[in-house]
Write an enzyme that holds these catalytic residues in place. Structure first.
Site, PDB file in Angstrom:
ATOM      1  N   GLY A 148       0.536  -1.238  -0.042  1.00 47.11           N
ATOM      2  CA  GLY A 148      -0.005   0.070  -0.133  1.00 47.11           C
ATOM      3  C   GLY A 148       0.780   1.326  -0.013  1.00 47.11           C
ATOM      4  O   GLY A 148       0.189   2.245  -0.040  1.00 47.11           O
ATOM      5  N   GLU A 199       4.010  -6.742   1.489  1.00 45.39           N
ATOM      6  CA  GLU A 199       3.757  -7.181   0.038  1.00 45.39           C
ATOM      7  C   GLU A 199       3.529  -5.821  -0.723  1.00 45.39           C
ATOM      8  O   GLU A 199       2.216  -5.360  -1.057  1.00 45.39           O
ATOM      9  CB  GLU A 199       2.286  -7.581   0.310  1.00 45.39           C
ATOM     10  CG  GLU A 199       1.942  -8.815   1.073  1.00 45.39           C
ATOM     11  CD  GLU A 199       0.485  -9.320   1.455  1.00 45.39           C
ATOM     12  OE1 GLU A 199      -0.252  -8.467   1.196  1.00 45.39           O
ATOM     13  OE2 GLU A 199       0.375 -10.142   1.773  1.00 45.39           O
ATOM     14  N   PRO A 200       4.568  -5.040  -0.856  1.00 43.10           N
ATOM     15  CA  PRO A 200       4.555  -3.865  -1.746  1.00 43.10           C
ATOM     16  C   PRO A 200       4.242  -4.094  -3.295  1.00 43.10           C
ATOM     17  O   PRO A 200       4.842  -5.197  -3.851  1.00 43.10           O
ATOM     18  CB  PRO A 200       5.879  -3.130  -1.560  1.00 43.10           C
ATOM     19  CG  PRO A 200       6.696  -4.314  -1.349  1.00 43.10           C
ATOM     20  CD  PRO A 200       6.029  -5.440  -0.734  1.00 43.10           C
ATOM     21  N   GLY A 201       3.493  -3.590  -3.938  1.00 44.52           N
ATOM     22  CA  GLY A 201       3.311  -3.487  -5.349  1.00 44.52           C
ATOM     23  C   GLY A 201       3.994  -2.214  -6.040  1.00 44.52           C
ATOM     24  O   GLY A 201       4.899  -2.060  -6.475  1.00 44.52           O
ATOM     25  N   ARG A 202       2.783  -1.330  -6.001  1.00 48.20           N
ATOM     26  CA  ARG A 202       3.120  -0.066  -6.706  1.00 48.20           C
ATOM     27  C   ARG A 202       4.332   0.610  -6.282  1.00 48.20           C
ATOM     28  O   ARG A 202       4.994   1.210  -7.010  1.00 48.20           O
ATOM     29  CB  ARG A 202       1.756   0.953  -6.154  1.00 48.20           C
ATOM     30  CG  ARG A 202       1.836   2.046  -7.033  1.00 48.20           C
ATOM     31  CD  ARG A 202       0.774   2.969  -6.103  1.00 48.20           C
ATOM     32  NE  ARG A 202      -0.209   2.243  -5.920  1.00 48.20           N
ATOM     33  CZ  ARG A 202      -1.540   2.505  -6.622  1.00 48.20           C
ATOM     34  NH1 ARG A 202      -1.537   3.172  -7.856  1.00 48.20           N
ATOM     35  NH2 ARG A 202      -2.651   1.888  -6.290  1.00 48.20           N
ATOM     36  N   CYS A 242     -14.051   5.478 -27.693  1.00 50.95           N
ATOM     37  CA  CYS A 242     -15.514   6.266 -27.956  1.00 50.95           C
ATOM     38  C   CYS A 242     -16.258   6.395 -26.552  1.00 50.95           C
ATOM     39  O   CYS A 242     -17.153   5.934 -26.354  1.00 50.95           O
ATOM     40  CB  CYS A 242     -16.462   5.433 -28.815  1.00 50.95           C
ATOM     41  SG  CYS A 242     -15.694   5.529 -30.427  1.00 50.95           S
TER      42      CYS A 242
HETATM   43  C1  LIG Z   1      -2.759  -5.015  -3.762  1.00 52.08           C
HETATM   44  C2  LIG Z   1      -2.499  -5.759  -2.923  1.00 52.08           C
HETATM   45  C3  LIG Z   1      -1.080  -5.609  -2.392  1.00 52.08           C
HETATM   46  C4  LIG Z   1      -0.229  -4.370  -2.989  1.00 52.08           C
HETATM   47  O1  LIG Z   1      -0.755  -3.110  -2.886  1.00 52.08           O
HETATM   48  P1  LIG Z   1       0.363  -1.787  -3.397  1.00 52.08           P
HETATM   49  O2  LIG Z   1      -0.765  -0.645  -3.085  1.00 52.08           O
HETATM   50  O3  LIG Z   1       0.523  -2.112  -4.989  1.00 52.08           O
HETATM   51  O4  LIG Z   1       1.539  -1.783  -2.652  1.00 52.08           O
HETATM   52  C5  LIG Z   1      -0.563  -5.848  -1.214  1.00 52.08           C
HETATM   53  N1  LIG Z   1      -1.094  -6.975  -0.287  1.00 52.08           N
HETATM   54  C6  LIG Z   1      -2.707  -7.332  -0.801  1.00 52.08           C
HETATM   55  C7  LIG Z   1      -3.389  -8.529  -0.100  1.00 52.08           C
HETATM   56  C8  LIG Z   1      -3.166  -6.697  -2.114  1.00 52.08           C
HETATM   57  O5  LIG Z   1      -4.270  -7.000  -2.430  1.00 52.08           O
END
Ligand SMILES: *Cc1c(COP(=O)(O)O)cnc(C)c1O
Length: 446
Positions: free
Chosen positions: A264, A298-301, A369
Protein backbone atom coordinates in the site's frame (compact mmCIF):
# COMPACT_ATOMS: atom_id res chain seq x y z
CA UNK A 1 13.79 9.68 -2.42
CA UNK A 2 14.03 13.44 -2.59
CA UNK A 3 11.75 15.63 -0.54
CA UNK A 4 8.33 16.39 -2.02
CA UNK A 5 8.21 19.40 -4.28
CA UNK A 6 6.82 22.60 -2.87
CA UNK A 7 4.03 23.51 -5.25
CA UNK A 8 0.88 25.53 -5.11
CA UNK A 9 -2.46 23.76 -5.42
CA UNK A 10 -2.87 24.65 -9.03
CA UNK A 11 0.58 24.41 -10.58
CA UNK A 12 1.51 21.04 -11.99
CA UNK A 13 5.15 20.03 -11.58
CA UNK A 14 7.35 20.97 -14.55
CA UNK A 15 8.94 18.32 -16.77
CA UNK A 16 12.26 18.97 -14.99
CA UNK A 17 10.68 18.60 -11.56
CA UNK A 18 8.99 15.34 -12.55
CA UNK A 19 12.22 13.90 -13.95
CA UNK A 20 14.32 14.99 -10.97
CA UNK A 21 12.39 12.53 -8.80
CA UNK A 22 12.74 9.70 -11.34
CA UNK A 23 16.49 9.14 -11.71
CA UNK A 24 16.16 6.43 -14.39
CA UNK A 25 14.70 9.08 -16.72
CA UNK A 26 16.75 11.99 -18.07
CA UNK A 27 16.13 14.59 -20.74
CA UNK A 28 18.79 15.37 -23.34
CA UNK A 29 18.83 18.04 -26.02
CA UNK A 30 19.65 15.60 -28.80
CA UNK A 31 18.43 12.19 -27.58
CA UNK A 32 15.35 13.55 -25.84
CA UNK A 33 13.86 11.50 -23.01
CA UNK A 34 16.21 8.64 -22.12
CA UNK A 35 15.51 5.67 -19.82
CA UNK A 36 18.77 4.45 -18.28
CA UNK A 37 20.94 4.60 -21.45
CA UNK A 38 18.24 4.04 -24.06
CA UNK A 39 16.51 6.94 -25.87
CA UNK A 40 12.77 6.31 -25.67
CA UNK A 41 12.41 7.66 -29.23
CA UNK A 42 14.40 4.65 -30.40
CA UNK A 43 12.00 2.24 -28.70
CA UNK A 44 8.99 4.10 -30.12
CA UNK A 45 10.51 3.90 -33.60
CA UNK A 46 11.58 0.26 -33.44
CA UNK A 47 8.72 -1.29 -31.48
CA UNK A 48 5.92 1.14 -32.27
CA UNK A 49 3.43 2.71 -29.89
CA UNK A 50 1.63 2.38 -27.56
CA UNK A 51 4.31 0.50 -25.65
CA UNK A 52 5.02 -0.04 -21.97
CA UNK A 53 8.69 0.42 -21.05
CA UNK A 54 10.16 -0.74 -17.74
CA UNK A 55 13.53 0.11 -16.22
CA UNK A 56 15.29 -2.92 -14.74
CA UNK A 57 17.65 -0.55 -12.93
CA UNK A 58 14.79 1.29 -11.25
CA UNK A 59 13.15 -1.98 -10.21
CA UNK A 60 16.41 -3.17 -8.64
CA UNK A 61 17.11 0.16 -6.97
CA UNK A 62 13.65 0.33 -5.43
CA UNK A 63 13.69 -3.30 -4.27
CA UNK A 64 17.06 -2.68 -2.64
CA UNK A 65 15.92 0.56 -0.99
CA UNK A 66 12.99 -1.23 0.58
CA UNK A 67 15.15 -4.13 1.78
CA UNK A 68 17.70 -1.72 3.23
CA UNK A 69 15.04 0.29 5.06
CA UNK A 70 13.69 -2.85 6.73
CA UNK A 71 17.13 -4.18 7.63
CA UNK A 72 18.33 -0.81 8.92
CA UNK A 73 15.30 -0.68 11.22
CA UNK A 74 16.54 -3.94 12.74
CA UNK A 75 13.70 -6.01 11.28
CA UNK A 76 13.89 -9.54 9.95
CA UNK A 77 11.71 -9.19 6.89
CA UNK A 78 10.78 -10.86 3.64
CA UNK A 79 9.36 -8.92 0.70
CA UNK A 80 6.65 -10.48 -1.45
CA UNK A 81 6.04 -8.38 -4.56
CA UNK A 82 2.29 -7.87 -5.09
CA UNK A 83 2.38 -9.03 -8.68
CA UNK A 84 -1.17 -7.99 -9.46
CA UNK A 85 0.36 -4.55 -10.15
CA UNK A 86 2.72 -5.93 -12.81
CA UNK A 87 2.85 -9.59 -13.78
CA UNK A 88 5.31 -9.32 -16.65
CA UNK A 89 7.62 -12.34 -16.56
CA UNK A 90 10.80 -10.30 -17.08
CA UNK A 91 9.86 -7.76 -14.42
CA UNK A 92 9.29 -10.65 -12.02
CA UNK A 93 12.60 -12.19 -13.06
CA UNK A 94 14.44 -8.98 -12.17
CA UNK A 95 12.75 -8.86 -8.77
CA UNK A 96 13.26 -12.59 -8.13
CA UNK A 97 16.99 -12.06 -8.67
CA UNK A 98 16.81 -9.44 -5.90
CA UNK A 99 15.44 -12.11 -3.59
CA UNK A 100 11.84 -10.96 -3.62
CA UNK A 101 9.01 -13.44 -3.32
CA UNK A 102 5.50 -12.88 -4.64
CA UNK A 103 2.11 -12.03 -3.24
CA UNK A 104 -0.40 -13.69 -5.58
CA UNK A 105 -4.16 -13.41 -5.79
CA UNK A 106 -5.04 -16.11 -8.31
CA UNK A 107 -3.83 -19.43 -9.71
CA UNK A 108 -2.80 -17.53 -12.83
CA UNK A 109 -0.46 -15.31 -10.82
CA UNK A 110 0.85 -18.31 -8.90
CA UNK A 111 1.71 -20.05 -12.16
CA UNK A 112 3.36 -16.93 -13.64
CA UNK A 113 5.41 -16.34 -10.48
CA UNK A 114 6.69 -19.93 -10.63
CA UNK A 115 7.46 -19.54 -14.34
CA UNK A 116 9.48 -16.42 -13.45
CA UNK A 117 11.61 -18.51 -11.12
CA UNK A 118 10.15 -17.42 -7.79
CA UNK A 119 10.37 -20.40 -5.43
CA UNK A 120 7.17 -21.71 -3.86
CA UNK A 121 8.79 -20.94 -0.50
CA UNK A 122 8.57 -17.23 -1.39
CA UNK A 123 4.89 -17.15 -2.33
CA UNK A 124 1.95 -15.93 -0.28
CA UNK A 125 -1.60 -16.31 -1.61
CA UNK A 126 -4.04 -13.52 -0.74
CA UNK A 127 -7.60 -12.84 -1.84
CA UNK A 128 -11.16 -12.99 -0.62
CA UNK A 129 -12.42 -15.61 -3.09
CA UNK A 130 -9.88 -18.35 -3.66
CA UNK A 131 -11.60 -21.28 -5.34
CA UNK A 132 -11.17 -24.88 -4.25
CA UNK A 133 -9.08 -25.51 -7.37
CA UNK A 134 -6.82 -22.58 -6.52
CA UNK A 135 -6.37 -23.79 -2.93
CA UNK A 136 -5.59 -27.29 -4.19
CA UNK A 137 -2.99 -25.89 -6.57
CA UNK A 138 -1.39 -23.76 -3.84
CA UNK A 139 -1.16 -26.77 -1.52
CA UNK A 140 0.26 -28.99 -4.25
CA UNK A 141 2.95 -26.35 -4.81
CA UNK A 142 3.51 -26.15 -1.03
CA UNK A 143 3.68 -22.35 -1.04
CA UNK A 144 4.98 -20.34 1.92
CA UNK A 145 1.64 -19.13 3.25
CA UNK A 146 -2.05 -18.75 2.51
CA UNK A 147 -3.68 -15.61 3.87
CA UNK A 148 -7.25 -16.64 4.68
CA UNK A 149 -9.94 -14.01 4.70
CA UNK A 150 -12.82 -15.79 6.47
CA UNK A 151 -13.63 -18.71 8.75
CA UNK A 152 -15.59 -20.20 5.87
CA UNK A 153 -12.47 -20.19 3.73
CA UNK A 154 -10.38 -21.76 6.51
CA UNK A 155 -12.86 -24.63 6.70
CA UNK A 156 -12.50 -25.22 2.96
CA UNK A 157 -8.69 -25.10 3.22
CA UNK A 158 -8.81 -27.56 6.12
CA UNK A 159 -10.96 -30.02 4.18
CA UNK A 160 -8.84 -29.82 1.04
CA UNK A 161 -5.52 -30.05 2.90
CA UNK A 162 -6.73 -33.05 4.92
CA UNK A 163 -7.89 -34.85 1.79
CA UNK A 164 -4.50 -34.20 0.20
CA UNK A 165 -2.59 -35.27 3.30
CA UNK A 166 -1.01 -31.82 3.49
CA UNK A 167 -0.68 -29.15 6.14
CA UNK A 168 -1.55 -25.63 5.04
CA UNK A 169 0.35 -22.77 6.62
CA UNK A 170 -2.45 -20.26 7.14
CA UNK A 171 -2.40 -16.67 8.35
CA UNK A 172 -5.61 -14.81 9.12
CA UNK A 173 -6.06 -11.56 7.28
CA UNK A 174 -7.34 -9.15 9.89
CA UNK A 175 -9.44 -6.16 8.97
CA UNK A 176 -8.20 -3.62 11.52
CA UNK A 177 -10.97 -1.08 10.80
CA UNK A 178 -8.66 1.83 10.04
CA UNK A 179 -9.11 4.45 7.36
CA UNK A 180 -6.08 4.53 5.07
CA UNK A 181 -7.32 7.88 3.65
CA UNK A 182 -6.88 6.83 0.06
CA UNK A 183 -9.26 6.54 -2.90
CA UNK A 184 -12.50 4.73 -1.93
CA UNK A 185 -11.95 2.10 -4.62
CA UNK A 186 -8.59 1.06 -3.15
CA UNK A 187 -9.17 1.30 0.60
CA UNK A 188 -9.41 -2.20 2.06
CA UNK A 189 -8.99 -1.98 5.84
CA UNK A 190 -12.29 -0.51 6.97
CA UNK A 191 -14.93 -2.69 8.63
CA UNK A 192 -17.37 -2.20 5.73
CA UNK A 193 -14.83 -3.50 3.17
CA UNK A 194 -15.05 -7.09 1.95
CA UNK A 195 -11.51 -7.96 3.05
CA UNK A 196 -10.32 -10.01 6.00
CA UNK A 197 -12.05 -10.90 9.26
CA UNK A 198 -13.14 -8.33 11.82
CA UNK A 199 -10.44 -7.83 14.38
CA UNK A 200 -13.00 -8.59 17.09
CA UNK A 201 -13.54 -12.09 15.64
CA UNK A 202 -9.95 -12.84 14.67
CA UNK A 203 -8.85 -14.17 18.09
CA UNK A 204 -11.58 -16.76 18.23
CA UNK A 205 -10.99 -17.82 14.62
CA UNK A 206 -7.27 -18.19 15.26
CA UNK A 207 -7.97 -20.44 18.25
CA UNK A 208 -10.41 -22.52 16.20
CA UNK A 209 -7.91 -22.77 13.38
CA UNK A 210 -5.43 -24.39 15.80
CA UNK A 211 -7.87 -27.28 16.31
CA UNK A 212 -8.63 -27.88 12.62
CA UNK A 213 -7.02 -30.75 10.73
CA UNK A 214 -4.66 -29.88 7.92
CA UNK A 215 -4.04 -26.35 9.18
CA UNK A 216 -1.00 -24.85 10.83
CA UNK A 217 -1.87 -21.38 12.13
CA UNK A 218 1.19 -19.42 11.13
CA UNK A 219 0.41 -15.80 11.83
CA UNK A 220 -1.70 -12.78 11.09
CA UNK A 221 -1.80 -10.44 8.12
CA UNK A 222 -3.31 -7.15 7.11
CA UNK A 223 -3.43 -4.89 4.07
CA UNK A 224 -5.23 -1.61 4.62
CA UNK A 225 -5.29 -0.13 1.13
CA UNK A 226 -3.26 1.10 -1.80
CA UNK A 227 -1.61 4.40 -2.77
CA UNK A 228 -1.36 5.45 0.88
CA UNK A 229 0.22 8.89 1.02
CA UNK A 230 -1.42 10.33 4.14
CA UNK A 231 1.50 9.54 6.44
CA UNK A 232 2.03 6.65 8.77
CA UNK A 233 -0.89 7.07 11.18
CA UNK A 234 -3.18 4.49 9.54
CA UNK A 235 -0.32 1.99 9.27
CA UNK A 236 0.64 2.56 12.89
CA UNK A 237 -2.93 2.14 14.09
CA UNK A 238 -3.34 -1.09 12.12
CA UNK A 239 -0.01 -2.56 13.21
CA UNK A 240 -0.61 -1.60 16.85
CA UNK A 241 -3.84 -3.62 16.71
CA UNK A 242 -1.99 -6.58 15.23
CA UNK A 243 0.63 -6.34 17.99
CA UNK A 244 -2.07 -6.43 20.66
CA UNK A 245 -3.59 -9.44 19.00
CA UNK A 246 -0.27 -11.31 18.88
CA UNK A 247 0.25 -10.67 22.59
CA UNK A 248 -3.26 -11.88 23.41
CA UNK A 249 -2.77 -15.02 21.29
CA UNK A 250 0.50 -15.75 23.07
CA UNK A 251 -1.24 -15.45 26.45
CA UNK A 252 -3.61 -18.16 25.27
CA UNK A 253 -0.65 -20.33 24.34
CA UNK A 254 -1.28 -19.93 20.61
CA UNK A 255 1.97 -19.54 18.69
CA UNK A 256 2.38 -16.81 16.08
CA UNK A 257 5.36 -17.20 13.79
CA UNK A 258 5.17 -14.09 11.64
CA UNK A 259 3.19 -10.96 10.85
CA UNK A 260 2.36 -9.91 7.29
CA UNK A 261 2.24 -6.12 7.11
CA UNK A 262 0.71 -5.92 3.61
CA UNK A 263 1.51 -3.31 0.97
CA UNK A 264 0.00 0.00 0.00
CA UNK A 265 2.91 2.40 0.23
CA UNK A 266 2.03 5.31 -2.05
CA UNK A 267 4.11 7.11 -4.65
CA UNK A 268 4.02 10.75 -5.76
CA UNK A 269 2.31 10.71 -9.15
CA UNK A 270 1.99 14.51 -9.14
CA UNK A 271 3.22 16.23 -6.02
CA UNK A 272 1.71 14.12 -3.25
CA UNK A 273 3.80 13.84 -0.12
CA UNK A 274 5.72 10.60 -0.56
CA UNK A 275 6.00 8.44 2.52
CA UNK A 276 9.41 6.79 2.54
CA UNK A 277 10.19 3.10 3.07
CA UNK A 278 12.20 4.28 6.08
CA UNK A 279 9.06 5.79 7.61
CA UNK A 280 7.14 2.57 7.01
CA UNK A 281 9.95 0.45 8.45
CA UNK A 282 10.02 2.78 11.46
CA UNK A 283 6.26 2.38 11.96
CA UNK A 284 6.61 -1.42 11.85
CA UNK A 285 9.53 -1.31 14.24
CA UNK A 286 7.69 0.94 16.70
CA UNK A 287 4.53 -1.18 16.77
CA UNK A 288 5.57 -4.77 16.07
CA UNK A 289 9.30 -4.65 16.82
CA UNK A 290 9.07 -5.72 20.46
CA UNK A 291 7.39 -8.99 19.46
CA UNK A 292 10.67 -10.20 17.99
CA UNK A 293 8.90 -11.83 15.02
CA UNK A 294 9.85 -11.89 11.35
CA UNK A 295 7.65 -9.60 9.31
CA UNK A 296 6.49 -9.80 5.70
CA UNK A 297 5.76 -6.96 3.30
CA UNK A 298 3.62 -7.08 0.16
CA UNK A 299 4.52 -3.92 -1.78
CA UNK A 300 3.45 -3.57 -5.39
CA UNK A 301 3.03 -0.02 -6.61
CA UNK A 302 5.97 1.43 -4.67
CA UNK A 303 8.40 -0.92 -6.39
CA UNK A 304 7.05 -1.03 -9.93
CA UNK A 305 5.02 2.16 -10.45
CA UNK A 306 7.79 4.70 -11.01
CA UNK A 307 9.89 2.12 -12.92
CA UNK A 308 7.63 2.14 -15.99
CA UNK A 309 6.30 4.51 -18.61
CA UNK A 310 3.66 4.16 -21.29
CA UNK A 311 4.90 5.58 -24.59
CA UNK A 312 2.27 6.89 -26.98
CA UNK A 313 2.35 8.82 -30.25
CA UNK A 314 0.30 11.85 -31.14
CA UNK A 315 -2.31 10.88 -33.74
CA UNK A 316 -3.26 14.52 -34.27
CA UNK A 317 -3.88 17.79 -32.52
CA UNK A 318 -7.43 19.01 -32.84
CA UNK A 319 -8.64 22.50 -31.99
CA UNK A 320 -12.04 22.11 -30.33
CA UNK A 321 -14.53 24.87 -29.46
CA UNK A 322 -13.14 25.25 -25.97
CA UNK A 323 -9.90 23.30 -25.88
CA UNK A 324 -6.88 22.08 -27.74
CA UNK A 325 -7.11 18.29 -27.88
CA UNK A 326 -4.00 16.16 -28.15
CA UNK A 327 -5.25 12.79 -29.44
CA UNK A 328 -2.76 9.99 -28.75
CA UNK A 329 -2.66 6.37 -29.84
CA UNK A 330 -2.88 5.06 -26.26
CA UNK A 331 -6.28 4.95 -24.63
CA UNK A 332 -8.21 4.01 -21.51
CA UNK A 333 -8.06 0.38 -22.60
CA UNK A 334 -4.28 0.60 -22.13
CA UNK A 335 -3.91 2.83 -19.06
CA UNK A 336 -7.25 2.90 -17.24
CA UNK A 337 -6.17 4.68 -14.06
CA UNK A 338 -7.17 8.22 -15.15
CA UNK A 339 -10.65 7.03 -16.21
CA UNK A 340 -11.10 4.71 -13.24
CA UNK A 341 -9.60 6.68 -10.35
CA UNK A 342 -9.26 10.18 -11.82
CA UNK A 343 -5.55 9.50 -11.47
CA UNK A 344 -2.97 12.10 -12.49
CA UNK A 345 0.00 10.88 -14.54
CA UNK A 346 2.92 13.04 -15.62
CA UNK A 347 3.05 13.42 -19.41
CA UNK A 348 6.44 14.36 -20.85
CA UNK A 349 7.31 14.91 -24.53
CA UNK A 350 9.97 12.49 -25.73
CA UNK A 351 11.64 15.03 -28.02
CA UNK A 352 14.24 17.28 -26.35
CA UNK A 353 13.18 20.23 -28.49
CA UNK A 354 9.50 19.83 -27.64
CA UNK A 355 10.30 19.57 -23.94
CA UNK A 356 11.70 23.13 -23.90
CA UNK A 357 9.12 24.70 -26.26
CA UNK A 358 6.46 27.15 -24.97
CA UNK A 359 3.56 25.52 -23.12
CA UNK A 360 -0.19 25.91 -23.35
CA UNK A 361 -3.08 23.93 -21.86
CA UNK A 362 -4.31 20.83 -23.63
CA UNK A 363 -6.76 17.98 -23.13
CA UNK A 364 -4.89 14.73 -23.67
CA UNK A 365 -7.29 12.06 -24.92
CA UNK A 366 -7.31 8.61 -26.46
CA UNK A 367 -9.32 7.42 -29.47
CA UNK A 368 -11.82 5.25 -27.55
CA UNK A 369 -15.48 6.20 -27.93
CA UNK A 370 -16.00 7.37 -24.34
CA UNK A 371 -15.60 10.86 -22.91
CA UNK A 372 -13.91 9.15 -19.96
CA UNK A 373 -11.04 8.29 -22.30
CA UNK A 374 -9.23 11.40 -21.13
CA UNK A 375 -5.73 11.24 -19.67
CA UNK A 376 -5.42 14.88 -18.60
CA UNK A 377 -7.34 18.13 -18.67
CA UNK A 378 -5.78 21.56 -18.94
CA UNK A 379 -2.29 20.04 -19.00
CA UNK A 380 0.52 22.40 -19.98
CA UNK A 381 2.18 20.92 -23.04
CA UNK A 382 4.06 22.24 -26.07
CA UNK A 383 2.43 22.25 -29.49
CA UNK A 384 2.71 18.69 -30.74
CA UNK A 385 2.65 17.23 -34.20
CA UNK A 386 1.42 13.95 -35.59
CA UNK A 387 3.96 11.26 -34.74
CA UNK A 388 5.49 13.05 -31.73
CA UNK A 389 5.93 10.64 -28.83
CA UNK A 390 4.94 11.37 -25.25
CA UNK A 391 5.65 9.36 -22.11
CA UNK A 392 3.05 8.75 -19.42
CA UNK A 393 5.06 8.46 -16.21
CA UNK A 394 4.61 6.03 -13.34
CA UNK A 395 2.85 3.47 -15.50
CA UNK A 396 4.80 0.48 -14.19
CA UNK A 397 2.10 -0.55 -11.70
CA UNK A 398 -1.59 -1.10 -12.41
CA UNK A 399 -0.85 -0.28 -16.05
CA UNK A 400 -0.49 -3.14 -18.52
CA UNK A 401 -2.16 -5.57 -16.10
CA UNK A 402 -5.39 -3.59 -16.20
CA UNK A 403 -5.48 -3.28 -20.00
CA UNK A 404 -8.35 -4.60 -22.05
CA UNK A 405 -9.04 -4.90 -25.74
CA UNK A 406 -12.00 -2.50 -25.56
CA UNK A 407 -12.73 -1.02 -29.00
CA UNK A 408 -10.91 -4.08 -30.41
CA UNK A 409 -7.57 -2.48 -29.65
CA UNK A 410 -4.79 -5.11 -29.38
CA UNK A 411 -2.83 -5.20 -26.12
CA UNK A 412 0.29 -3.01 -26.31
CA UNK A 413 3.83 -4.41 -26.36
CA UNK A 414 6.07 -4.38 -23.28
CA UNK A 415 9.79 -3.57 -23.29
CA UNK A 416 12.46 -3.96 -20.62
CA UNK A 417 15.39 -1.53 -20.54
CA UNK A 418 18.55 -2.60 -18.72
CA UNK A 419 21.47 -0.18 -19.01
CA UNK A 420 22.14 0.29 -22.72
CA UNK A 421 20.12 -2.79 -23.70
CA UNK A 422 16.45 -3.19 -24.35
CA UNK A 423 14.24 -6.07 -25.40
CA UNK A 424 10.61 -6.61 -26.26
CA UNK A 425 9.48 -8.75 -23.33
CA UNK A 426 5.91 -9.11 -24.52
CA UNK A 427 5.02 -8.75 -28.15
CA UNK A 428 2.19 -6.54 -29.27
CA UNK A 429 -1.02 -8.51 -29.64
CA UNK A 430 -1.96 -9.02 -33.28
CA UNK A 431 -5.29 -8.19 -34.80
CA UNK A 432 -5.62 -11.88 -35.67
CA UNK A 433 -5.29 -12.70 -31.98
CA UNK A 434 -8.45 -10.71 -31.30
CA UNK A 435 -10.35 -13.31 -33.34
CA UNK A 436 -8.56 -16.21 -31.71
CA UNK A 437 -10.83 -18.66 -29.90
CA UNK A 438 -14.05 -17.27 -31.35
CA UNK A 439 -16.41 -19.68 -33.07
CA UNK A 440 -19.51 -18.75 -35.03
CA UNK A 441 -22.14 -21.49 -34.63
CA UNK A 442 -23.04 -23.22 -37.90
CA UNK A 443 -26.69 -22.17 -37.67
CA UNK A 444 -25.68 -18.55 -38.20
CA UNK A 445 -24.45 -19.49 -41.68
CA UNK A 446 -21.29 -18.33 -43.34
C1 LIG B 1 -2.96 -5.04 -3.93
C2 LIG B 1 -2.39 -5.70 -2.71
C3 LIG B 1 -1.11 -5.39 -2.29
C4 LIG B 1 -0.24 -4.35 -2.95
O1 LIG B 1 -0.73 -3.07 -2.87
P1 LIG B 1 0.19 -1.87 -3.40
O2 LIG B 1 -0.63 -0.67 -3.12
O3 LIG B 1 0.41 -2.08 -4.85
O4 LIG B 1 1.45 -1.90 -2.62
C5 LIG B 1 -0.61 -6.07 -1.20
N1 LIG B 1 -1.34 -7.02 -0.55
C6 LIG B 1 -2.58 -7.34 -0.95
C7 LIG B 1 -3.32 -8.37 -0.21
C8 LIG B 1 -3.15 -6.70 -2.04
O5 LIG B 1 -4.39 -7.02 -2.42
Amino acid sequence: MAAPLALTDTADPSFAELLALRPHLTLHAMDGLVMEDVPLARIAAEVGTPVWVYSAGALRRRARALKAALTDAGLTATIHFAMKCNDNLSVLRVLAAEGLGADVVSEGELRISRAAGIPASGIVFSGVGKTADEIRHALAEDIFQINAESVEEIEVISAIASAMGRTARVAIRVNPDVDAKTHAKITTGKSENKFGVAIGDAMEIYARMATMPGIEPIGIATHIGSQITAGMSAYRAAYARLAEMVKALRLQGLPVQRVDCGGGLGIPYRDEPAPSPEALAGAIRATLGELGLPVMMEPGRWIAGPAGVLLASVVLQKQGAAHRFVVVDAAMNDLVRPAMYEAWHGIVPVSGARAVAPLSPAEVVGPVCESGDTFARGRLLPMLETGDAVAFLDAGAYGAVMSSTYNARPLAAEVLVDGARFAVVRQRQTHDALLHGQHVPAWLGT
